[in-house]
Design an enzyme around this catalytic site. Structure first.
Site, PDB file in Angstrom:
ATOM      1  N   CYS A  12       0.843  -1.197   0.000  1.00 46.71           N
ATOM      2  CA  CYS A  12       0.000   0.000   0.000  1.00 46.71           C
ATOM      3  C   CYS A  12       0.876   1.243   0.000  1.00 46.71           C
ATOM      4  CB  CYS A  12      -0.952   0.015   1.187  1.00 46.71           C
ATOM      5  SG  CYS A  12      -0.119   0.233   2.774  1.00 46.71           S
ATOM      6  N   ASP A 415      -5.964   8.339 -29.183  1.00 50.04           N
ATOM      7  CA  ASP A 415      -5.085   8.085 -30.319  1.00 50.04           C
ATOM      8  C   ASP A 415      -5.980   7.925 -31.541  1.00 50.04           C
ATOM      9  OD1 ASP A 415      -2.616   7.272 -31.686  1.00 50.04           O
ATOM     10  OD2 ASP A 415      -3.608   5.325 -31.815  1.00 50.04           O
ATOM     11  N   ASP A 613      -4.262   2.008 -28.659  1.00 54.02           N
ATOM     12  CA  ASP A 613      -4.196   0.567 -28.936  1.00 54.02           C
ATOM     13  C   ASP A 613      -2.831   0.116 -29.442  1.00 54.02           C
ATOM     14  OD1 ASP A 613      -4.191   1.665 -31.474  1.00 54.02           O
ATOM     15  OD2 ASP A 613      -5.421   0.073 -32.338  1.00 54.02           O
ATOM     16  N   ASP A 617       1.570   3.885 -27.960  1.00 59.56           N
ATOM     17  CA  ASP A 617       0.688   4.494 -26.958  1.00 59.56           C
ATOM     18  C   ASP A 617       1.039   4.046 -25.542  1.00 59.56           C
ATOM     19  OD1 ASP A 617      -0.853   5.660 -29.007  1.00 59.56           O
ATOM     20  OD2 ASP A 617      -2.025   3.833 -29.231  1.00 59.56           O
TER      21      ASP A 617
END
Length: 725
Positions: A12, A415, A613, A617
């Site tokens: 955490c 994109d 995609d 990217d």
């Protein structure tokens, strides 16, 4: 001097805060940055004043394991991540094995207990409390040493109160045991951490897949002789030969020859790029046609592929971890409850003069009713139901952080290729000339391209088959990389390609220059068809907008989210495509490595989502507060993103944001009810109403109230299933 240390045992933001504080206190340390995604800490320090051994010992002293890591130890990291996950999985099932019978005995045999039931529950709960939860004890202790509190502090206080009170009941013979509360809560917490560990492991997979794209061999010319060597042995200024179908080994500049290169792995653009002498080529891209020689300019860690790998890792490391509301509350809630419990005992025993057992029961009741069962369940139950609902709608959300963050989005970047557009070239226009018609032009073009493997050829042949036109027999086929093709059909010679092909063969097309420019301004690739020396047709090919793009952008604007498009296309094409999709803002001519910078700039205005995609990217997806990946995207992009849209429909971006909002509303409601029970129950448990109304909340009733708060939270979360996206 900088060093990187691999850490295991973090789970955490409080863990990273503790490590940061401890390391920053050391003499000679300039800065530290804990990367929760990769479980690494990067330390900048003065080597004349401190060393790596001091860092290792400091981290180990705080209850974690640590070893020196190098930047290239991706395989080592992956193995460690897998071992940690398997260890956590083993602990969870071990805990579940004991917690289930304890829960059944405590909940279903309360009124009619079996023989030695309390002793049996004690035996079953003890391994969970002191074997399985031992790391939580260590974490809580380390947190207290640093004068802070985390969820482990809450969990250990609550479960220990329930456990030790139950032990007291067994020996005193007075009261009710609460072993089931402690065992079940610890098991639920372990289950949540198991899911989190699995999601964190995806980081290593993304980097591993990127490394898998790296070519293994290169054909270099040394002393006039062609030799094959490993890519890692390539030197700057080496001359390298690349043949059709081969991967380009490293970055460089073409010095001889020409070809078309598939750069989709790096740029995300589906149409191959024509390359000639003097043009740059990128390592790991694929040579489609022709052979060429290029001079290596970037090798090893300086190549584009390696830089993308580093960008992903750095972006994930810089992404600020979401501070859980429960963690924030725990920093104040825990010490307040301890003070109230202690004050309760002192008030009843020392001031009012009540019996020791009465005072003890009142203070224990405060701790039991304050046990953070509901507080611990508030977020994970809502997230589990929310992610399940998303999965049914084709929206895969990797973890609670993504689901919690998505509702905060103020800016979203799409994109272009494969996201707003279909990602595959299609024929958009056929212009017949010289007494031809559309079908005759399509028949000739389809026939000529039937022998080609170019992506544009695939689009043309596909269109010809759809229209069921007749494909004729082709002779003397010749592919001219960077230009087009020539062939004969029925003893007539045809040329089909770009303007370069026409110029080289003295075929005039000036009369149709305005039409060609108009198509190019619309982001289309124009193919010219000539018979002998006469131009007989034009064909425009483009990557078209998806049917759902315009409506999705419209819905996002209604949600008051600012929408941007980012692309490597030129200004004219970008402007046209953005207008087609209904997007007001766009970034054109953006290099892959620069996409991250645009995300960073927008993050200064608020939460940013990146939708893409392609491999190019991936760094931007990791840098963004939420990375959303289309289902048709590359494996690497999918591993890097936080949300995957399996239906490849950007309307699901809108649904994801709506799902996040309704889930967050449920979490807030759950938090309210969890704290409401505590706020209402603690004063009663402390005996505040006893002098006036004779009401005293004994530990058994406190346990029931605590259980009821958990039931209400879970029930409220289940109502998410009825919500419509």
């Amino acid at each position: 001097m900088k060093t990187i240390i691999q850490i295991s045992g973090m789970h955490c933001a409080s863990c990273s805060t503790l490590i940061n504080k401890s390391l920053n206190k050391l003499d000679g340390v300039k800065s530290t940055n804990v990367n929760l995604a990769t479980n690494k800490v990067t330390i900048e320090y003065d080597e004349s004043r401190t060393n790596k051994t001091v860092f290792i010992n400091t981290i180990i002293g705080k209850g974690y394991n640590a070893i020196i890591a190098s930047e290239n130890e991706f395989g080592v990291y992956e193995n460690k991540q897998k071992k940690e996950y398997l260890k956590l999985k083993k602990s969870f099932f071990f805990s579940l094995f004991f917690a289930v019978p304890v829960f059944i005995l405590g909940m279903f045999f309360m009124k009619n207990p079996i023989l030695y039931q309390d002793i049996l529950m004690w035996v079953l709960a003890t391994p969970v409390q002191f074997v399985i939860a031992w790391p939580m004890y260590k974490s809580a202790l380390n947190s207290l040493r640093s004068k802070s509190a985390n969820m482990d502090t809450l969990i250990i206080l609550g479960t220990s109160a329930a456990y030790f009170h139950s032990v007291y009941v067994i020996f005193s013979g007075y009261g009710h045991v609460y072993f089931e509360a402690s065992a079940v809560l610890i098991t639920i917490v372990l289950f949540g951490r198991l899911l989190e560990s699995k999601a964190k492991g995806k980081t290593g997979e993304a980097i591993k897949k990127l490394i898998g794209l790296k070519p293994k061999l290169a054909t270099v010319i040394r002393d006039g002789i062609e030799i094959k060597i490993g890519v890692d042995d390539v030197l700057i200024r080496d001359n390298i030969i690349v043949k059709p179908g081969e991967k380009i080994p490293v970055d460089g500049i073409i010095i001889e020859g020409y070809s078309s290169i598939d750069e989709s792995l790096i740029t995300g653009e589906s149409i191959p790029v024509e390359k000639n002498k003097g043009d740059l080529v990128i390592g790991a891209t694929i040579n489609k046609h022709g052979s060429f020689i290029f001079k290596a300019t970037k090798v090893g860690a300086n190549t584009t592929l390696y830089q993308i790998i580093k960008l992903i890792e750095n972006a994930q490391g810089n992404k600020a971890p979401i501070q859980r509301f429960a963690d924030y509350v725990s920093a104040y809630f825990v010490p307040i409850v301890l003070i109230i419990a202690l004050s309760t005992f002192i008030s009843w025993f020392f001031i009012i003069g009540s019996e020791f057992q009465f005072a003890l029961m009142a203070s224990v009741a405060v701790l039991v009713i304050a046990c953070p069962c509901a507080l611990g369940l508030a977020t994970p139950t809502a997230i589990m139901v929310g992610t399940g609902k998303g999965a049914k709608n084709g929206i895969l959300i990797k973890g609670g952080e993504a689901l919690e963050s998505t509702h905060k989005i103020k800016n979203i970047i799409f994109d272009k290729t494969g996201t707003i557009t279909k990602g595959k070239p299609e024929i958009t226009d056929i212009i017949p000339l010289k007494k031809q018609n559309k079908y005759s032009i399509l028949s000739l073009a389809g026939s000529l391209e039937s022998n080609s493997e170019h992506p544009l050829a695939e689009a043309i042949v596909k269109k010809a088959k759809e229209k069921k036109v007749i494909l004729k027999k082709v002779k003397d086929f010749k592919s001219i990389p960077g230009h087009g093709i020539t062939a004969s059909i029925e003893n007539k010679k045809y040329f089909f390609g770009n303007q370069k092909l026409m110029n080289d063969n003295n075929i005039s097309f000036n009369m149709y220059k305005s039409e060609i420019i108009e198509f190019e301004e619309q982001g289309k690739t124009v193919m010219l068809l000539a018979e002998s020396k006469k131009l007989i047709g034009l064909m425009a090919v483009a990557d078209t907008i998806k049917d759902s793009s315009f409506e999705a952008i419209k819905q996002l604007k209604k949600l008051k989210i600012c929408v941007y498009m980012i692309t490597g296309d030129n200004e004219r094409t970008a402007k046209f495509m953005a207008k087609q999709a209904g997007i007001d803002y766009y970034f054109a001519e953006v290099l892959p490595e620069d996409k991250v910078n645009y995300v960073k700039k927008l993050q200064k205005k608020g939460f940013v989502a990146m939708v893409g995609d392609g491999i190019n990217d991936a760094p931007a997806l990791a840098q963004a507060d939420v990375g959303i990946v289309m289902g048709s995207g590359t494996d690497v992009a999918m591993e890097t993103g936080d949300v995957i849209l399996m239906k490849n429909d950007i309307m699901d971006v809108v649904k994801t944001i709506k799902l996040s909002k309704i889930t967050m509303n449920k979490i807030k409601q759950n938090m309210f009810w969890a704290l409401f029970y505590n706020s209402l129950g603690i004063p009663v448990a402390a005996g505040l109403l006893y002098p006036f109304m004779g009401w005293l909340l004994n530990p058994m009733i406190a346990g029931v109230a605590m259980a009821m708060s958990s039931v209400s939270v879970v029930s409220n979360s289940l109502l998410l299933k009825m919500k419509k996206l």
